[in-house]
Enzyme design. Structure first.
Site, short mmCIF file in Angstrom:
data_model
loop_
_atom_site.label_atom_id
_atom_site.label_comp_id
_atom_site.label_asym_id
_atom_site.label_seq_id
_atom_site.Cartn_x
_atom_site.Cartn_y
_atom_site.Cartn_z
N ARG A 1 28.06 34.44 53.58
CA ARG A 1 28.83 35.67 53.41
C ARG A 1 27.88 36.86 53.56
O ARG A 1 26.91 36.98 52.80
CB ARG A 1 29.50 35.68 52.03
CG ARG A 1 30.22 36.97 51.76
CD ARG A 1 30.93 37.01 50.42
NE ARG A 1 31.39 38.36 50.26
CZ ARG A 1 31.19 39.14 49.20
NH1 ARG A 1 30.57 38.67 48.13
NH2 ARG A 1 31.62 40.37 49.18
N HIS B 1 30.99 46.79 51.89
CA HIS B 1 30.26 46.49 50.66
C HIS B 1 29.47 47.75 50.28
O HIS B 1 28.26 47.78 50.28
CB HIS B 1 29.34 45.28 50.87
CG HIS B 1 28.83 44.64 49.62
ND1 HIS B 1 29.01 43.30 49.33
CD2 HIS B 1 28.14 45.13 48.56
CE1 HIS B 1 28.44 42.99 48.18
NE2 HIS B 1 27.90 44.10 47.68
N GLU C 1 34.63 44.36 45.74
CA GLU C 1 34.62 44.98 44.42
C GLU C 1 35.14 46.43 44.40
O GLU C 1 34.39 47.37 44.13
CB GLU C 1 33.21 44.90 43.82
CG GLU C 1 32.69 43.47 43.72
CD GLU C 1 31.34 43.36 43.02
OE1 GLU C 1 30.72 44.39 42.74
OE2 GLU C 1 30.91 42.22 42.75
N ASN D 1 34.42 37.52 42.21
CA ASN D 1 33.03 37.71 41.78
C ASN D 1 33.00 37.67 40.26
O ASN D 1 33.67 38.47 39.60
CB ASN D 1 32.47 39.05 42.26
CG ASN D 1 32.28 39.10 43.77
OD1 ASN D 1 32.56 38.12 44.47
ND2 ASN D 1 31.81 40.23 44.27
N TYR E 1 30.35 37.29 36.87
CA TYR E 1 29.01 37.20 36.29
C TYR E 1 29.07 36.99 34.78
O TYR E 1 28.32 36.22 34.23
CB TYR E 1 28.20 38.47 36.62
CG TYR E 1 27.85 38.56 38.09
CD1 TYR E 1 26.69 37.98 38.58
CD2 TYR E 1 28.70 39.18 38.99
CE1 TYR E 1 26.38 38.01 39.93
CE2 TYR E 1 28.40 39.23 40.35
CZ TYR E 1 27.23 38.64 40.81
OH TYR E 1 26.94 38.67 42.15
N GLU F 1 30.97 35.54 44.75
CA GLU F 1 29.66 35.84 44.15
C GLU F 1 29.59 35.25 42.76
O GLU F 1 30.53 35.39 41.96
CB GLU F 1 29.44 37.35 43.98
CG GLU F 1 29.10 38.08 45.24
CD GLU F 1 28.83 39.57 44.99
OE1 GLU F 1 28.37 39.94 43.88
OE2 GLU F 1 29.11 40.35 45.91
O1 IFM Z 1 24.15 42.92 43.80
C1 IFM Z 1 25.46 43.04 43.38
C2 IFM Z 1 26.41 42.92 44.56
O2 IFM Z 1 26.13 43.86 45.54
C3 IFM Z 1 27.83 43.11 44.11
N1 IFM Z 1 28.16 42.27 42.99
C4 IFM Z 1 27.23 42.20 41.89
C5 IFM Z 1 25.83 41.96 42.39
C6 IFM Z 1 24.85 41.92 41.20
O3 IFM Z 1 24.88 43.11 40.49
#
Ligand code: IFM
Length: 457
Positions: free
Chosen positions: A77, A121, A166, A299, A301, A361
């Site tokens: 990606r 992005h 995002e 995405n 985290y 992500e």
């Molecule tokens: O690096 C970023 C990415 O560009 C977008 N999502 C989160 C990642 C980590 O912060």
């Protein structure tokens, strides 16, 4: 120890984005983006750096694809820099920019790595910011022209497209908090920006489909599951608000529900929006935004624990202690909570039914550096990935149509306002020599891909 087997069709990949890795910021006709401007403003980037050179991927792309091949990636990606294709954002086309991505795609395909392209992005051409940026509707129109040009040139070979990465970050970090480019702090502008980003997605999807037959087209959202810090009404309400601000504001209109009514009330009460009608919403916008897509990119985290600290009586309530110990947080200060991925995937599947999902992500920033033998023992990253893969597997077992997983990131890169202080890569980048070194997590990931399994300890 047991081994969890993923479906045969499951795709393993890694992700990057243009501004974070390419460098070559002023080469071959690339126009300036909002990040070229933002990084030059004193105090905006922690280490005073920029993406001018980054990982020099623009010159090293062939070696980087060889690296992907060595890791066994099945899909990659990447994002396309709008201002390489259209230096002023809306008029002229820069053939050299198109050629760069065309060569990249060709070589990926030669190596049997499926290209998964993100159109946006975060690197808006500065010329478009100068005419109002995302708060201005004309930027959504410009995006469609750009999406048309790119998909006409690459659509015969790229069969997976993400319109935006995002939208929450684009709108609220860029225009409300101002921690990301263009660095504005204006709620009303941010809300208009969010609408135009979504609208541009809705308008672009049919255009991409037209130019790239049989392609899958979707959008990537970042999610921040919100958990109340205590069972109090105030904390639960604060968590609801955070969920509305971060998650539902984007999910609801994409899946045909328009903006969440509770958030419209919040924003009108705060005077961010007028009470009678919302000026940036026009007839037909919601049906455009809710265009059917082929997948939702996820995405993930971490989650967030939300407290309402505005009321004095809130201070004395017992708090649920479910924060992982701080020494388990990543270098970004983010809690490690793999179960949150399972919960999120279940929620998306049951509440919104996207039909197909990809984790576009997931990954962790840890600074482990090469030792004298140039080995990188990043066990915390391997554990992070393993536990999130297990959560993904659990979701698949529970019926979630999860089709693939992209680790963030293929290599260390420019982490926006944190500059080069954070390392998310499974591959180490020495920014002085541009040497790439596989971290142990990359070697471990290669084995996951080869066996299509993850071990549970
Ligand atoms: O690096 C970023 C990415 O560009 C977008 N999502 C989160 C990642 C980590 O912060």
């Amino acid at each position: 120890m047991s081994r969890l087997l993923f479906p045969d069709t499951f795709k393993w990949g890694a992700a990057t984005s243009a501004y974070q890795i390419e460098g070559a910021w002023n080469e071959d006709g690339r126009g300036p983006s909002i990040w070229d401007y933002f990084t030059r403003k004193p105090g905006c980037i922690e280490d005073g750096s920029s993406g001018d050179i980054a990982c020099d991927h623009y010159h090293r792309w062939q070696d980087d694809i060889a690296l992907m091949k060595d890791l066994g990636l099945q899909t990659y990606r990447f994002s396309i820099a709008w201002s390489r294709i259209m230096p002023d954002g809306r008029n002229s086309i820069n053939q050299a920019g198109l050629d760069f991505y065309s060569r990249l795609v060709d070589m990926l395909l030669e190596q049997n790595i499926q290209p998964f392209a993100t159109l946006y992005h975060w690197d808006l051409p500065q010329a478009l910011q100068d005419t109002g940026g995302w708060p201005d509707r004309s930027t959504a129109e410009a995006f469609v022209t750009y999406a048309d040009i790119v998909s006409r040139h690459l659509g015969d070979r790229v069969k997976q497209w993400i319109t935006h990465n995002e939208p929450w970050c684009i709108s609220f970090l860029g225009y409300q908090k101002g921690s990301k480019a263009p660095g504005m702090q204006d709620w009303t502008a941010a809300l208009a920006a969010s609408h135009h980003v979504l609208l541009s997605h809705g308008w672009a999807v049919p255009v991409i489909r037209q130019n790239s037959p049989q392609a899958e087209v979707g959008i990537t959202l970042n999610f921040n599951p919100a958990v109340p810090a205590s069972p109090s009404v105030a904390d639960r309400d604060a968590a609801r608000q955070h969920d509305g601000y971060f998650n539902r504001w984007f999910l609801d209109p994409l899946y045909g529900r328009q903006y969440p009514a509770d958030m419209i009330t919040t924003y009108t009460e705060a005077d961010y929006l007028p009470t009678d009608h919302i000026p940036f919403i026009q007839d037909g916008d919601f049906s455009a935004i809710a265009v059917p897509t082929d997948f939702l990119g996820v995405n993930y985290y971490n989650r967030i624990i939300v407290r309402d600290e505005s009321l004095p009586e809130q201070q004395n309530l017992p708090r649920t202690n479910f924060l992982a110990p701080k020494d388990e947080w990543t270098d970004m200060g983010w809690e490690v909570y793999p179960q949150g991925l399972y919960e999120l995937l279940m929620r998306l599947h049951f509440e919104y039914q996207p039909g197909k999902l990809y984790i576009t992500e997931n990954g962790a920033s840890y600074g482990d550096a090469p030792n004298g033998d140039k080995q990188i023992h990043d066990l915390r990253r391997t554990n992070y990935l393993r536990n999130h893969f297990i959560a993904a597997h659990q979701a698949i077992e529970s019926g979630v149509p999860l089709a693939g997983y992209f680790v963030w990131s293929l290599m260390d890169n420019f982490e926006w306002e944190q500059g080069y202080t954070q390392r998310f890569g499974i591959v180490w980048v020495d920014y002085t020599t541009q040497e790439r070194i596989l971290k142990n997590s990359a070697i471990w990931y290669r084995n996951v891909i080869t066996t299509n399994t993850v071990d549970t300890n």
